[in-house]
Design a protein around this motif. Structure first.
Motif, short mmCIF file in Angstrom:
data_model
loop_
_atom_site.label_atom_id
_atom_site.label_comp_id
_atom_site.label_asym_id
_atom_site.label_seq_id
_atom_site.Cartn_x
_atom_site.Cartn_y
_atom_site.Cartn_z
N PHE A 33 -9.48 -6.53 -2.58
CA PHE A 33 -9.13 -6.40 -1.32
C PHE A 33 -7.68 -5.51 -1.04
O PHE A 33 -7.80 -4.82 -0.09
N GLU A 34 -6.85 -6.00 -1.50
CA GLU A 34 -5.41 -5.51 -1.22
C GLU A 34 -5.34 -3.95 -1.45
O GLU A 34 -4.89 -3.14 -0.78
N LEU A 35 -5.82 -3.46 -2.68
CA LEU A 35 -6.26 -2.06 -2.94
C LEU A 35 -6.98 -1.48 -1.77
O LEU A 35 -6.59 -0.30 -1.27
N PHE A 36 -8.05 -2.01 -1.26
CA PHE A 36 -9.08 -1.58 -0.54
C PHE A 36 -7.96 -1.18 1.14
O PHE A 36 -7.84 -0.41 1.53
N PHE A 37 -7.38 -2.40 1.24
CA PHE A 37 -6.37 -2.50 2.40
C PHE A 37 -5.32 -1.47 2.42
O PHE A 37 -5.25 -0.66 3.26
N TYR A 38 -4.77 -1.33 1.48
CA TYR A 38 -3.70 -0.32 1.44
C TYR A 38 -3.96 0.98 1.25
O TYR A 38 -3.55 1.87 1.77
N ALA A 39 -5.11 1.16 0.52
CA ALA A 39 -5.59 2.67 0.43
C ALA A 39 -6.15 3.04 1.74
O ALA A 39 -6.12 4.31 2.00
N PHE A 66 -6.61 -11.63 14.80
CA PHE A 66 -6.09 -11.14 13.43
C PHE A 66 -4.96 -11.85 13.19
O PHE A 66 -3.96 -11.75 14.11
N ILE A 67 -4.67 -12.28 12.15
CA ILE A 67 -3.44 -13.15 11.83
C ILE A 67 -2.66 -12.51 10.60
O ILE A 67 -3.29 -11.95 9.83
N ASN A 68 -1.33 -12.41 10.73
CA ASN A 68 -0.43 -11.95 9.82
C ASN A 68 0.55 -13.28 9.36
O ASN A 68 1.41 -13.66 10.43
N VAL A 69 0.89 -13.67 8.19
CA VAL A 69 1.65 -14.43 7.68
C VAL A 69 2.63 -13.82 6.80
O VAL A 69 2.48 -13.44 5.71
N PRO A 70 3.93 -13.40 7.08
CA PRO A 70 4.89 -12.67 6.72
C PRO A 70 5.35 -13.42 5.22
O PRO A 70 5.77 -12.79 4.48
N SER A 71 5.26 -14.55 5.26
CA SER A 71 5.76 -15.51 4.12
C SER A 71 4.71 -15.20 3.07
O SER A 71 4.90 -15.38 1.82
N LYS A 123 3.51 -9.37 4.40
CA LYS A 123 4.23 -8.69 5.82
C LYS A 123 3.25 -7.66 6.09
O LYS A 123 3.43 -7.36 7.24
N LEU A 124 2.25 -7.30 5.17
CA LEU A 124 1.32 -5.97 5.77
C LEU A 124 -0.11 -6.25 6.02
O LEU A 124 -0.66 -5.71 6.57
N GLN A 125 -0.56 -7.49 5.30
CA GLN A 125 -1.87 -7.73 5.41
C GLN A 125 -2.25 -8.51 6.58
O GLN A 125 -1.55 -9.38 6.99
N TRP A 126 -3.43 -8.22 7.28
CA TRP A 126 -3.99 -8.56 8.49
C TRP A 126 -5.41 -9.11 8.23
O TRP A 126 -6.03 -8.33 7.76
N GLU A 136 -11.03 -18.55 0.64
CA GLU A 136 -12.04 -18.01 -0.22
C GLU A 136 -11.28 -16.87 -0.96
O GLU A 136 -11.79 -16.34 -2.07
N GLY A 137 -10.43 -16.20 -0.51
CA GLY A 137 -9.50 -15.08 -0.98
C GLY A 137 -8.09 -15.39 -1.45
O GLY A 137 -7.65 -16.57 -1.04
N SER A 138 -7.40 -14.60 -2.04
CA SER A 138 -6.12 -14.76 -2.42
C SER A 138 -5.28 -15.29 -1.31
O SER A 138 -4.44 -16.26 -1.48
N TRP A 139 -5.28 -14.71 -0.14
CA TRP A 139 -4.22 -14.73 0.83
C TRP A 139 -4.79 -16.22 1.47
O TRP A 139 -3.70 -16.86 1.70
N SER A 140 -6.10 -16.45 1.92
CA SER A 140 -6.27 -17.62 2.44
C SER A 140 -6.06 -18.76 1.51
O SER A 140 -5.65 -19.91 2.07
#
Length: 712
Positions: free
Chosen positions: A280-286, A363-368, A371-374, A397-401
């Motif tokens: 997902f991170e690749l998808f998000f940043y791309a 939409f939630i962002n947790v900088p710790s 810093k870029l993922q929402w 369910e994902g790495s972020w959560s």
């Protein structure tokens, strides 16, 4: 009972809203007619020369015609739509529209799923009709372009240019593929402008419209890729491969087009479903390559042409900048509840002036963590029942959560503050599900979260407006018995409302992987309370309570300022160079100036509007901060609660748990009584497709299907 004046006010409001919609439809019909006529010789030889002659002033040049015909109508629709939504916000909740059943039946039939198949997914009759019409527009445009251009290609004309007939046809085809791709690009950004007024005016939400963005994105890249490849082949066979490195000053910039296409191809490749699910991170940043894609596209062709496709991106830019301003502020997280089912509930402090409808998302962002993922999450609280609190449920369910869950659930964690930024909420402008006689909500796993807000809204509506209470059936499937703790979130954190006993609620819970209850007393629901911080603020509307009017003011004022500035630049800087010297002003530099002015106008007007509302939000935030202690007010979750005491005692009578089986959805739905049964599905794709197939089978005309799917 409503007074006579209240009824008159409502009737006047209805008349005004109907009048606005009629005006919007007239403008949009005229806008579509221009797209239909654009490929024809009538437009190119009669209409376009007339428009350029009429509006080719020293202040705008040829750009004036496209600004008037293609840019202004969309800005007008967006601004007038803001006024419409502001009036709609004041409309009282409608419950059980028993009148006008014939119209409701026809509309309901069009909203039913007509196609349940990959790759389009669940498509209603209305969506299918518009999709067919849009594809017809693309086919008509491409066929008309090719027919008109090929008619002028003869062996004699080809010989004059030192080319063969097929080579000239290839070049013309390449150009026309790009022109048709521009049609798709024009509408590409409308579905992803989360706070725009264009979608809500027609009853759409940004999260529900993501599939349109996906469809259009594939079309855009397919046409532009064919456009680029056709030109490369043409240059190769005609020994003009050097054209690939050409950046013309007063013509098409091939290098800019190639860079735009490369950025688009990189973005397109990252949207492959496997990459999106597993990386997902690749998808998000791309996906941020869209910035390069648009910038180089605007440098690729003259600005007088790109103004045709620019309005959607203009509205997206307004929305994106407002989201940027909102995300700069840290919001106050009051507490977090850690559930045994690898889920957690975050409770935020909320401004009472912030209102939202059920199924809204935040939409939630947790900088710790990043810093870029929402990441978007469904809001489970209800703004009518919980004035100072906003809650979301997050499933690991994902790495972020998973990282967030690990931070908050760690036994050795001594965290006393969680830094969080938010964007939103975003959601529907009306609660149409209340028009039904009964509701059947089917969820799988974490798909139950949007139904929590709906149940709370039904509680509020039935007690406030004293109407006949909806009969609500919740069918939820879980993998393990620990997931049943999700049902404890159905009621507000402040406790069970006294009116809950009047709610006709039936819950059928299915635990698919266990044959019998497995209760582990070591698994407890734990509450983590956070200390207030002076820099944190409650979640509040970025543009205040009258946000739609403020949005309309930002769009209209920024557009007017843009016209004034670009008109002055053209008249006193570009025009003298074009007409008083032997030079011609660079097309790319002119496009750059337009981009720069647009960005400045949007930034200035949006910043001014946000600063104007900031003082009110700060005063409200200080008041809330002084009222909130270290624990949630009235919360029954201080400390830990055992699994066997859940869900709330007031819910026990409504719950029937089935172990080791799955729900027989066909039987359950066909047994539903009532003239209008709303069937809402949220969860895995396979489950939603199964329910859509049942509702569209024609065996039960009283079933009205709606899919709640989040594909951000």
């Amino acid at each position: 009972m409503d007074s006579e004046s209240d009824r008159c006010d409502r009737e006047d409001g209805v008349v005004v809203r109907v009048g606005i919609k009629v005006v919007l439809m007239v403008v949009l019909v005229g806008y579509v007619i221009m797209w239909i006529m654009m490929p024809t010789n009538t437009y190119r030889q009669i209409w376009l020369p007339y428009l350029r002659f009429k509006f080719n002033s020293t202040y705008f040049g040829y750009q004036g015609a496209t600004l008037l015909v293609f840019f202004f109508p969309i800005i007008f629709v967006a601004v007038l739509g803001c006024v419409y939504l502001h009036l709609l916000k004041k409309r009282p909740i409608n419950i059980n529209f028993s009148s006008n059943k014939g119209r409701k039946h026809i509309l309901g039939a069009w909203k039913k799923p007509m196609l349940v198949k990959a790759p389009l997914g669940i498509v209603s009759g209305i969506e299918l009709a518009f999709l067919i019409m849009f594809i017809a527009l693309l086919i008509w445009s491409l066929a008309t372009y090719l027919h008109n251009s090929f008619a002028t290609i003869t062996p004699q004309s080809a010989a004059k240019n030192g080319q063969k007939v097929w080579e000239m046809k290839l070049e013309n085809s390449a150009l026309r593929l790009g022109l048709v791709g521009n049609i798709c690009l024009t509408f590409l950004f409308f579905p992803v402008a989360r706070g725009s007024s264009v979608l809500p005016v027609f009853g759409l939400t940004s999260e529900g419209s993501i599939k349109y963005h996906i469809w259009l994105g594939h079309m855009v890249m397919a046409f532009f890729t064919a456009h680029g490849l056709a030109y490369i082949i043409y240059w190769a066979v005609t020994n003009q491969i050097s054209e690939m490195v050409k950046w013309a000053k007063t013509d098409i910039s091939n290098v800019a087009g190639e860079l735009s296409l490369l950025a688009g191809l990189g973005l397109w490749a990252a949207t492959i479903p496997t990459i999106r699910r597993k990386m997902f991170e690749l998808f998000f940043y791309a996906h941020h390559l869209y910035i390069l894609f648009i910038v180089f596209f605007l440098l690729h062709v003259p600005i007088s042409f790109t103004c045709i496709t620019l309005p959607g991106f203009y509205l997206f830019s307004v929305d994106r900048y407002l989201r940027f301003l909102q995300s700069r502020r840290r919001v106050r997280v009051v507490s977090a509840r850690i559930l045994p089912c690898q889920s957690l509930e975050l409770n935020f402090s909320k401004s009472p002036s912030l209102s939202y409808n059920p199924t809204s998302i935040l939409f939630i962002n947790v900088p710790s963590i990043s810093k870029l993922q929402w990441h978007p999450f469904t809001i489970t609280s209800n703004s009518n029942l919980e004035f100072d609190n906003l809650s979301v449920v997050i499933k690991s369910e994902g790495s972020w959560s998973q990282k967030l869950h690990q931070i908050l659930s760690s036994p050795n964690s001594s965290i006393d503050r969680l830094e969080v930024s938010v964007e939103g909420p975003y959601g529907p402008v009306s609660t149409d599900f209340l028009r039904h006689d009964s509701l059947v909500m089917v969820s799988g796993g974490s798909g139950i979260t949007p139904f929590i807000s709906i149940i709370r809204e039904v509680i509020f509506a039935s007690t406030t407006y004293k109407r006949k209470t909806l009969h609500v059936t919740l069918i939820c499937s879980f993998k393990n018995s620990s997931d049943l703790t999700m049902l404890d979130l159905l009621l507000p954190i402040s406790g069970t409302p006294p009116e809950f006993s009047d709610l006709q609620l039936k819950i059928e819970a299915y635990v698919t992987r266990e044959k019998e209850p497995t209760i582990n007393n070591s698994k407890l629901i734990r509450t983590v309370c956070f200390k207030p911080h002076s820099t944190d603020a409650p979640v509040c509307p970025i543009l205040g309570p009258k946000s739609w009017l403020w949005l309309g003011a930002i769009i209209s004022s920024s557009f007017i300022i843009f016209l004034i500035i670009i008109g002055l630049i053209t008249r006193y800087y570009i025009y003298p160079i074009d007409h008083n010297t032997n030079e011609v002003f660079s097309y790319s530099f002119r496009s750059f100036l337009n981009m720069l002015v647009i960005c400045i106008c949007i930034a200035v007007t949006a910043s001014a509007a946000v600063l104007w509302n900031k003082k009110l939000n700060e005063r409200e935030g200080n008041r809330i901060q002084s009222m909130v202690g270290t624990t949630p007010t009235g919360s029954p979750y201080d400390g830990e609660r055992e699994l066997e005491s859940l869900p709330h005692e007031s819910l026990l009578e409504a719950i029937n748990v089935h172990y080791g089986e799955r729900p027989d959805l066909k039987r359950i739905l066909f047994e539903c009584k009532g003239s209008s049964v709303g069937v809402l599905a949220s969860g895995p794709k396979k489950m939603r497709h199964e329910i859509a197939t049942i509702c569209s089978s024609g065996l039960a005309d009283n079933l009205h299907f709606e899919s709640i799917s989040f594909s951000w």
